[in-house]
Structures are given as structure tokens and as C-alpha cells.
Design an enzyme around this catalytic site. Structure first.
Site, PDB file in Angstrom:
ATOM      1  N   GLU A 219      34.646  13.117 -47.314  1.00 26.77           N
ATOM      2  CA  GLU A 219      34.387  14.528 -47.043  1.00 26.77           C
ATOM      3  C   GLU A 219      35.559  15.454 -47.317  1.00 26.77           C
ATOM      4  OE1 GLU A 219      32.549  14.611 -43.131  1.00 26.77           O
ATOM      5  OE2 GLU A 219      30.682  13.838 -43.967  1.00 26.77           O
ATOM      6  N   GLU A 330      25.365   9.813 -46.784  1.00 26.78           N
ATOM      7  CA  GLU A 330      25.388   9.878 -45.321  1.00 26.78           C
ATOM      8  C   GLU A 330      24.308  10.849 -44.897  1.00 26.78           C
ATOM      9  OE1 GLU A 330      28.800  10.999 -42.987  1.00 26.78           O
ATOM     10  OE2 GLU A 330      30.198   9.848 -44.187  1.00 26.78           O
TER      11      GLU A 330
END
Ligand SMILES: *[C@@H]1O[C@H](CO)[C@@H](O)[C@H](O)[C@H]1NC(C)=O
Ligand SMILES: *[C@@H]1O[C@H](CO)[C@@H](O)[C@H](O)[C@H]1NC(C)=O
Ligand SMILES: *[C@@H]1O[C@H](CO)[C@@H](O)[C@H](O)[C@H]1NC(C)=O
Length: 400
Positions: A219, A330
Site C-alpha cells: 500500500e 486484498e
């Protein structure tokens, strides 16, 4: 107004100890805490080109088959100290028909755990001299996962740094080398050590048959930065990884922010904007990134769960345009997993071969020797009714 990722909201702890089920550290046998600097002797090019997973148009080719992939995440599997627990988790994942597992390939500290504490860490960061821990409580734990996954035909996505402070991450580099978190991407000392770490890991697994892809970060964001910052860093870093390991796939590991809509009407919804310094479509154009990644936590981003299918379709369209597959790597909704996430899986599967090439729910749950693995609100336990819905039924839908 900007929400951190849901797993942080739900309290993933910085220390390995606190995420493991109760009492695990106390139960450990004493391990050697030898710390060594990396020896990069192997030639990564030794990996036979034919044996590694690749992209094939808008899909992935794995083990001679080109198909949509279902997978999951276990950030903690490389931090377990009991081999039997690693084996159990991988047995269950393989038996479930999940092909890809994403694990944390980093665990950075700025203070070494007390000698004999058995706390697993992979890298100690310090301006006075960083060290990569190849000892029994270091990368040897990841070694076991890589070897155990290979035995079972499970393929791993391994990333190299966290944007978040869980397990060190960019904030740990900032602590060691100075500067702000946003300046990490251009901090020469931090980048030098990050590359040393990348090289140590990539060359260590030069011959492993279980690597699906190398991932730049978990991320990555650069709030308020020009999108050039992450773009330039990702272009340089992915090129560097390809120089070490030309055959294996490389991907970003981002949330997919900064997205054009497929219908051409720009969306002002936060994840679609470049507020976090990310430009999904532009980054996907980097030649040394093989596929696109994106995540999905609508509630964590202040959106409704119904945001999901559009987010998937818009990524699929951007991936199709770039001629590279997209992986939804995810996703989680916190509650009503089956009802909500089933619709997301269906939306992704509906775009199979048309931009989408796989999805990986966050996160795998299992019953270890020490009890249940961590529940952050998005844990889908093996053998549970949510597991039946989101794993077995999903895998059946893919193969039918
Ligand atoms: C990979 O295989 C090559 C050729 O067999 C060997 O020379 C090299 O040492 C191996 N690398 C690792 C890291 O095991
Ligand atoms: C990671 O994400 C957080 C939240 O957006 C941000 O504050 C932080 O600056 C990011 N770190 C980097 C290095 O971009
Ligand atoms: C265009 O796409 C966005 C994002 O998926 C969506 O929110 C919006 O409603 C769409 N607009 C039209 C006119 O279809």
C-alpha cells in the site's frame, strides 16, 4: 477524512508478539539470534524462465494453466516460529484450491529485540549500520514458508516494505535515516538500504519454485505528493528488481487509488483521486511492472459496500487498456462477509479475461497450535461458514 487501511484501524500491532495468539512467545524454544549481512552469491537468472508464473495477455499462466486465480493473504505466516503451524496453514490453503498467497516479506525494527526474546524480525535499521537478520529468528522463518509453499504448489507474492508502521515500514526507515515519511521515496540512505534488502531477499529465493511475484511495497502512498514521486520510485525500483531477476513478475502492491472511470465521467470519490499521490493507470504503464494490484475496503475509505463492483470494473477497464492483468489482492468488509464479498467476487469473476485475473481475500484464518490466528474483523477462518461461502463456493465457481 482520510481513513487508514482497515487492518490498521482494527489494530494490527507493530510487534510480532502482539499479533500472535496468546502465549505463543512464552512457549517458544530458545533460538539463535545470529545476525548477518546478506551474501548475494546466487544468480537469479538461474531460475528457469519456463518454471515461473507469468502473465499471458490479461491472465496469469501458472503451472502450465491459464486461468482466473483465487488466493488469500497471511501477513503473519513468516513470523510463526513453529514449522508445524506453517505446514498446517499451507496444507489447508492448498487443499482449498487457493493458488496464491500474499505474505509480508518485511519485518523491520529500529531497536533489536532483547537477545533470547525470540521475537522474529528480518531487518534492523540504523544510520550507524543496518543489518539483515538471516538467523533462525530472521529470514530463516521466511525460508521455511517459501520451501513449504513450493512443496504444495502454493505461489507467493512477497513484498519488501510497508507504507504503515506495522512491522516497521517506511516510518521505521524514517526513524533510522531521518526525513518525513513522504520523503522516503527520495531519501538516498533509506533507498540504499531498501535496495540492499530487496537484493538479499530476491537472490535468496533465486531458485524457489513458489514465488508468484515480487511486490514493491504494501500500500504505497505519498499523501499530497505529485504522482511523479511514486511513479519515478516504482519505475526505478521495478527496473532494479528485473535486473536481479528478469523472469519473475514484479508488481506495485498499491490500493489502486487515482483511477479513471470506465464511463469517462470522472469520480470525485476519495479513492478515485490522486490525493494519496497515486495514479493507477499511469503507474500501470511502467514497463517493468507486470500486472496491476488494487485493494478494496469501502467502509475504511468512507464509502458504502456497494462501491465495490464499480471499483472492480473500473480497474478491469484500466488494466485492459494497459494490456496487463489486474489482481484484486486484498478486500474485506468487516461484517456480513459472505453476502457482501460474494458479490465482489462475482463482479471480479465476471470480468475474468477482460481485465481481472484473480482475487485474494484479506485474510486467512486458521487454528494454530497456540489457538486461533489473529482476528482483525476481516479474518475468514478455514472450516467456517464464511470460509465455505468465500473459499469453497468461490473456487467451485471458478472451476465450473
Ligand atoms: C540456484 O541454482 C544455481 C544453479 O544450480 C546455483 O548455482 C545457486 O547457488 C542457487 N542459488 C541459491 C540461492 O540457492
Ligand atoms: C502511508 O500512508 C499514510 C496514510 O495516508 C500517510 O500518512 C503516510 O505518509 C504514508 N507513507 C508514505 C511513506 O507515503
Ligand atoms: C461512472 O462511473 C462512476 C464510478 O464507477 C460511477 O460512480 C458513476 O455513477 C458512473 N456515471 C455514469 C453516468 O454512469
Amino acid at each position: 477524512m482520510i481513513f487508514p487501511r482497515v487492518s490498521s484501524l482494527l489494530g494490527l500491532a507493530a510487534a510480532a508478539a502482539s499479533i500472535l495468539p496468546g502465549g505463543v512467545l512464552a512457549a517458544l524454544t530458545v533460538v539463535d539470534t545470529t545476525v548477518a549481512t546478506p551474501t548475494a552469491t546466487a544468480s537469479a537468472t538461474a531460475t528457469a524462465a519456463a518454471s515461473v508464473p507469468t502473465t499471458s495477455g490479461l491472465r496469469f499462466a501458472v503451472d502450465g494453466a491459464t486461468k482466473y486465480l483465487a488466493g488469500t493473504n497471511s501477513y503473519w505466516i513468516g513470523f510463526l516460529t513453529n514449522n508445524a503451524d506453517v505446514d498446517l496453514v499451507l496444507n489447508h490453503i492448498a487443499a482449498s484450491g487457493l493458488k496464491v498467497l500474499r505474505v509480508w516479506g518485511f519485518n523491520d525494527v529500529t531497536a533489536k529485540p532483547a537477545a533470547g526474546s525470540n521475537t522474529v524480525y528480518y531487518q534492523y535499521l540504523s544510520a550507524a549500520g543496518s543489518q539483515i537478520n538471516t538467523g533462525a529468528n530472521g529470514l530463516q522463518r521466511l525460508d521455511y514458508v517459501v520451501a513449504a509453499a513450493a512443496k504444495r504448489g502454493v505461489h507467493l507474492i512477497i513484498n519488501f516494505v510497508n507504507n504503515w508502521s506495522d512491522y516497521g515500514g517506511m516510518p521505521a526507515y524514517a526513524t533510522a535515516f531521518g526525513g518525513t515519511k513522504e520523503a522516503w521515496y527520495g531519501n538516498a540512505a533509506a533507498q540504499k538500504q531498501y535496495r540492499a534488502y530487496v537484493q538479499a531477499v530476491v537472490t535468496r529465493y533465486a531458485n524457489a519454485t513458489s514465488i508468484f511475484a515480487w511486490e514493491l511495497a504494501n500500500e504505497p502512498r505519498c499523501k499530497g505528493c505529485a504522482t511523479d514521486t511514486v511513479y519515478n520510485w516504482a519505475a526505478d525500483t521495478s527496473k532494479y528488481i528485473k535486473s536481479l531477476d528478469p523472469h519473475r513478475m514484479v508488481t506495485m502492491g498499491d490500493e489502486g487509488f487515482g483511477l479513471p472511470t470506465a464511463n469517462g465521467t470522472a469520480s470525485t470519490a476519495y479513492p478515485y483521486t490522486t490525493a494519496e499521490g497515486m495514479d493507477f493507470a499511469r503507474n500501470l504503464g511502467i514497463a517493468t511492472l507486470d500486472f496491476g494490484t488494487f485493494h478494496m475496503y469501502p467502509k475504511g475509505w468512507g464509502m458504502d459496500d456497494s462501491f465495490g463492483p464499480g471499483w472492480i470494473q473500473d480497474h478491469a477497464a484500466a488494466c485492459k487498456k494497459a494490456g496487463k492483468p489486474c489482481m484484486l489482492e486484498e478486500y474485506g468488509t468487516g461484517t456480513n462477509h459472505c453476502t457482501v464479498e460474494k458479490a465482489w467476487q462475482a463482479a471480479s469473476l465476471a470480468a475474468a479475461g477482460d481485465g481481472m485475473a484473480g482475487d485474494m481475500f484479506w485474510q486467512w484464518g486458521d487454528t494454530l497450535s497456540t489457538g486461533k490466528s489473529a482476528d482483525d474483523g476481516n479474518t475468514i477462518y478455514y472450516g467456517s461458514s464464511d470460509g465455505q461461502c468465500l473459499i469453497q463456493d468461490h473456487v467451485k465457481a471458478i472451476t465450473s
